[in-house]
Scaffold this motif. Structure first.
Motif, PDB file in Angstrom:
ATOM      1  N   LEU A  18       5.711  -3.456   4.131  1.00  0.00           N
ATOM      2  CA  LEU A  18       6.655  -4.473   4.609  1.00  0.00           C
ATOM      3  C   LEU A  18       6.497  -4.674   6.115  1.00  0.00           C
ATOM      4  CD1 LEU A  18       9.026  -5.876   3.131  1.00  0.00           C
ATOM      5  CD2 LEU A  18      10.505  -4.079   3.985  1.00  0.00           C
ATOM      6  N   ALA A  19       6.447  -3.587   6.845  1.00  0.00           N
ATOM      7  CA  ALA A  19       6.338  -3.651   8.301  1.00  0.00           C
ATOM      8  C   ALA A  19       4.998  -4.264   8.706  1.00  0.00           C
ATOM      9  CB  ALA A  19       6.500  -2.266   8.897  1.00  0.00           C
ATOM     10  N   ALA A  20       3.937  -3.901   7.986  1.00  0.00           N
ATOM     11  CA  ALA A  20       2.603  -4.427   8.313  1.00  0.00           C
ATOM     12  C   ALA A  20       2.549  -5.927   8.046  1.00  0.00           C
ATOM     13  CB  ALA A  20       1.550  -3.712   7.483  1.00  0.00           C
ATOM     14  N   ARG A  21       3.234  -6.376   6.991  1.00  0.00           N
ATOM     15  CA  ARG A  21       3.212  -7.798   6.631  1.00  0.00           C
ATOM     16  C   ARG A  21       3.991  -8.630   7.639  1.00  0.00           C
ATOM     17  NH1 ARG A  21       3.321  -8.360   0.944  1.00  0.00           N
ATOM     18  NH2 ARG A  21       1.859  -6.826   0.206  1.00  0.00           N
ATOM     19  N   ASP A  22       5.158  -8.136   7.979  1.00  0.00           N
ATOM     20  CA  ASP A  22       6.030  -8.936   8.849  1.00  0.00           C
ATOM     21  C   ASP A  22       5.680  -8.767  10.321  1.00  0.00           C
ATOM     22  OD1 ASP A  22       7.210  -9.808   6.626  1.00  0.00           O
ATOM     23  OD2 ASP A  22       9.236  -9.151   7.098  1.00  0.00           O
ATOM     24  N   GLU A  23       4.595  -8.038  10.561  1.00  0.00           N
ATOM     25  CA  GLU A  23       4.191  -7.760  11.928  1.00  0.00           C
ATOM     26  C   GLU A  23       5.352  -7.259  12.771  1.00  0.00           C
ATOM     27  OE1 GLU A  23       2.105 -11.312  13.027  1.00  0.00           O
ATOM     28  OE2 GLU A  23       0.483 -10.816  11.653  1.00  0.00           O
ATOM     29  N   ILE A  24       6.132  -6.423  12.122  1.00  0.00           N
ATOM     30  CA  ILE A  24       7.208  -5.772  12.853  1.00  0.00           C
ATOM     31  C   ILE A  24       6.568  -4.638  13.635  1.00  0.00           C
ATOM     32  CG2 ILE A  24       9.250  -4.315  12.587  1.00  0.00           C
ATOM     33  CD1 ILE A  24       9.664  -5.866   9.907  1.00  0.00           C
ATOM     34  N   ASN A  25       6.854  -4.567  14.891  1.00  0.00           N
ATOM     35  CA  ASN A  25       6.246  -3.501  15.670  1.00  0.00           C
ATOM     36  C   ASN A  25       7.042  -2.224  15.535  1.00  0.00           C
ATOM     37  OD1 ASN A  25       3.862  -3.317  17.079  1.00  0.00           O
ATOM     38  ND2 ASN A  25       4.477  -4.909  18.526  1.00  0.00           N
ATOM     39  N   LEU A  26       6.605  -1.411  14.582  1.00  0.00           N
ATOM     40  CA  LEU A  26       7.294  -0.152  14.398  1.00  0.00           C
ATOM     41  C   LEU A  26       6.846   0.824  15.468  1.00  0.00           C
ATOM     42  CD1 LEU A  26       7.454   0.843  10.648  1.00  0.00           C
ATOM     43  CD2 LEU A  26       9.305   0.210  12.180  1.00  0.00           C
ATOM     44  N   GLU A  27       7.771   1.308  16.228  1.00  0.00           N
ATOM     45  CA  GLU A  27       7.392   2.252  17.273  1.00  0.00           C
ATOM     46  C   GLU A  27       7.189   3.649  16.698  1.00  0.00           C
ATOM     47  OE1 GLU A  27       9.856   2.123  20.742  1.00  0.00           O
ATOM     48  OE2 GLU A  27       9.700  -0.064  20.841  1.00  0.00           O
ATOM     49  N   SER A  28       7.691   3.834  15.485  1.00  0.00           N
ATOM     50  CA  SER A  28       7.588   5.160  14.886  1.00  0.00           C
ATOM     51  C   SER A  28       6.207   5.380  14.288  1.00  0.00           C
ATOM     52  CB  SER A  28       8.613   5.291  13.782  1.00  0.00           C
ATOM     53  OG  SER A  28       8.189   4.495  12.704  1.00  0.00           O
ATOM     54  N   GLU A  29       5.995   6.585  13.820  1.00  0.00           N
ATOM     55  CA  GLU A  29       4.737   6.926  13.160  1.00  0.00           C
ATOM     56  C   GLU A  29       4.931   6.912  11.650  1.00  0.00           C
ATOM     57  OE1 GLU A  29       1.341   7.736  14.311  1.00  0.00           O
ATOM     58  OE2 GLU A  29       2.348   6.314  15.635  1.00  0.00           O
ATOM     59  N   LEU A  30       5.772   6.022  11.174  1.00  0.00           N
ATOM     60  CA  LEU A  30       6.023   5.934   9.738  1.00  0.00           C
ATOM     61  C   LEU A  30       4.712   5.723   8.988  1.00  0.00           C
ATOM     62  CD1 LEU A  30       8.150   5.723   7.470  1.00  0.00           C
ATOM     63  CD2 LEU A  30       8.122   3.264   7.824  1.00  0.00           C
ATOM     64  N   SER A  31       4.463   6.555   7.981  1.00  0.00           N
ATOM     65  CA  SER A  31       3.241   6.350   7.204  1.00  0.00           C
ATOM     66  C   SER A  31       3.553   6.428   5.709  1.00  0.00           C
ATOM     67  CB  SER A  31       2.177   7.370   7.607  1.00  0.00           C
ATOM     68  OG  SER A  31       2.559   8.638   7.159  1.00  0.00           O
ATOM     69  N   SER A  32       2.698   5.799   4.932  1.00  0.00           N
ATOM     70  CA  SER A  32       2.863   5.776   3.476  1.00  0.00           C
ATOM     71  C   SER A  32       2.847   7.201   2.921  1.00  0.00           C
ATOM     72  CB  SER A  32       1.736   4.973   2.833  1.00  0.00           C
ATOM     73  OG  SER A  32       1.735   5.166   1.444  1.00  0.00           O
ATOM     74  N   ASP A  33       3.550   7.409   1.828  1.00  0.00           N
ATOM     75  CA  ASP A  33       3.544   8.725   1.167  1.00  0.00           C
ATOM     76  C   ASP A  33       2.343   8.869   0.235  1.00  0.00           C
ATOM     77  OD1 ASP A  33       4.632   6.686  -0.503  1.00  0.00           O
ATOM     78  OD2 ASP A  33       5.361   8.227  -1.867  1.00  0.00           O
ATOM     79  N   CYS A  34       1.442   7.887   0.247  1.00  0.00           N
ATOM     80  CA  CYS A  34       0.299   7.855  -0.669  1.00  0.00           C
ATOM     81  C   CYS A  34      -0.467   9.187  -0.707  1.00  0.00           C
ATOM     82  CB  CYS A  34      -0.628   6.723  -0.238  1.00  0.00           C
ATOM     83  SG  CYS A  34      -2.063   6.534  -1.278  1.00  0.00           S
ATOM     84  N   LYS A  35      -0.441   9.849  -1.862  1.00  0.00           N
ATOM     85  CA  LYS A  35      -1.186  11.112  -2.026  1.00  0.00           C
ATOM     86  C   LYS A  35      -1.334  11.471  -3.509  1.00  0.00           C
ATOM     87  CE  LYS A  35       2.940  13.981  -1.361  1.00  0.00           C
ATOM     88  NZ  LYS A  35       3.843  12.872  -1.014  1.00  0.00           N
ATOM     89  N   PRO A  36      -2.362  12.249  -3.834  1.00  0.00           N
ATOM     90  CA  PRO A  36      -2.487  12.709  -5.220  1.00  0.00           C
ATOM     91  C   PRO A  36      -1.468  13.803  -5.525  1.00  0.00           C
ATOM     92  CG  PRO A  36      -4.367  13.480  -3.912  1.00  0.00           C
ATOM     93  CD  PRO A  36      -3.489  12.691  -2.992  1.00  0.00           C
ATOM     94  N   LEU A  37      -0.902  13.768  -6.725  1.00  0.00           N
ATOM     95  CA  LEU A  37       0.168  14.712  -7.086  1.00  0.00           C
ATOM     96  C   LEU A  37      -0.334  15.828  -8.000  1.00  0.00           C
ATOM     97  CD1 LEU A  37       2.990  12.086  -7.724  1.00  0.00           C
ATOM     98  CD2 LEU A  37       2.950  13.793  -5.893  1.00  0.00           C
ATOM     99  N   ASN A  38      -1.660  15.937  -8.163  1.00  0.00           N
ATOM    100  CA  ASN A  38      -2.161  16.911  -9.143  1.00  0.00           C
ATOM    101  C   ASN A  38      -1.817  18.355  -8.797  1.00  0.00           C
ATOM    102  OD1 ASN A  38      -4.238  16.173  -7.132  1.00  0.00           O
ATOM    103  ND2 ASN A  38      -5.298  17.903  -8.052  1.00  0.00           N
TER     104      ASN A  38
END
Ligand code: MG
Length: 326
Positions: A173-193
């Motif tokens: 959402l932030a990347a699409r709306d070009e919202i300048n997030l000052e935080s280091e928010l990152s996706s939780d994308c990871k393998p759960l095995n």
């Protein structure tokens, strides 16, 4: 376009770039089909297509999601992921450097999870006929624990969440709306095995598991309630939402419960297994929590209770919240 033409350029792309990234003895045989050894047991089989935009985002990219998505769906039915296929539909003009970056990311994620990419396909379509790159993956895994299904959800069961929610959706959402997030928010994308394998080997017998991807926590809980015909109660203060995600939700009017995740799952276990399950989840993510339970209520619905005891229904997400999130 010649990279998809079946000739010399295509062979160079497949042999020199793709095989190199995914290197393994099954793929290297270059047969029309991958031949897999006796897999010794019941097999889980799943597929998914990935069209996320932007291709690269904080915490991942389309390649990482394409591998994690399939691995995680295998894990959710109690399987150990073993082999994957991968098909690319590439738009003419995609930068080779971007393609290599996506391949590297897929190879790294698959290796981490102990999964081999053993077959695939590459097509190139003219400019404008797809958006940069679409990826399809399919995967198979050997069932470790049988009978993990929605229909097993019983009254009195505890509901656990493996981490905080909404980060993948918020990042896109932030990347699409070009919202300048000052935080280091990152996706939780990871393998759960790993977390799932630890859970199953500890003797925990999940009634059901599901990764909270599109539609987020809200969609999963509602699917559980409807398909198992049970009432579920969850407690707002137990559900971890990081400050960046809740800030973004307030700003844009989204519910964190509806935002997508790509490495967070909901687990339902019998009450007496909840503490052990939580202990294992917490080894992988300190934000894991027991968030609620299956109540004695007869109506299939999800109730969200806040700190002060007031309740509201947690509705199933409606419409397309955010297209092309995965
Ligand atoms: Mg899933």
């Amino acid at each position: 376009m010649s990279h998809g033409g079946g000739g010399e350029e295509m062979n160079a792309l497949i042999g020199g770039v793709i095989f190199k990234a995914f290197e393994n003895e099954i793929l290297d045989k270059s047969n029309d089909s991958a031949i897999l050894a006796n897999l010794g047991g019941e097999i889980a089989f799943t597929t998914d297509s990935f069209v996320v935009t932007p291709l690269f985002f904080n915490g991942g990219d389309i390649g990482k999601i394409a591998v994690c998505g399939t691995i995680n769906d295998l894990c959710m039915v109690g399987a150990k992921p073993l082999y994957m296929s991968c098909s690319f539909i590439i738009e003419e003009g995609l930068l080779m450097s971007e393609f290599r970056q996506i391949l590297d990311s897929m190879a790294k994620t698959a290796k981490e999870a102990g999964v081999k990419i053993v077959c695939g396909d590459t097509k190139v379509v003219p400019k404008g006929k797809c958006d940069k790159i679409f990826i399809n993956t399919a995967g198979i895994g050997r069932i470790i624990t049988k009978n993990i299904e929605v229909k097993n959800i019983k009254k009195g069961a505890k509901i656990l969440l493996s981490g905080d929610i909404g980060r993948h959706g918020a990042v896109i959402l932030a990347a699409r709306d070009e919202i300048n997030l000052e935080s280091e928010l990152s996706s939780d994308c990871k393998p759960l095995n790993s977390v799932v394998e630890n859970l199953l080997k500890s003797g925990v017998k999940p009634q059901c598991m599901r990764d909270a991807t599109r539609g987020g926590l809200s969609a999963v809980l509602n699917e559980f309630a409807i398909n198992a015909e049970r009432e579920i109660i969850v407690y707002e203060e137990k559900i971890c939402v990081c400050d960046e995600v809740s800030g973004l939700c307030e700003l844009l009017g989204f519910e964190p419960y509806e935002l997508a995740n790509e490495g967070t799952f909901v687990l339902v276990v019998e009450e007496n297994e909840a503490d052990l399950a939580l202990e294992i989840l917490k080894k992988f993510d300190k934000n894991a929590a027991i968030i609620g339970e299956v109540s004695n209520g007869e109506k299939p619905r999800v109730i969200l209770e806040n700190l002060y005891g007031s309740q509201r229904f947690l509705e199933k997400p409606k419409g397309e919240l955010l297209p092309r999130i995965c």
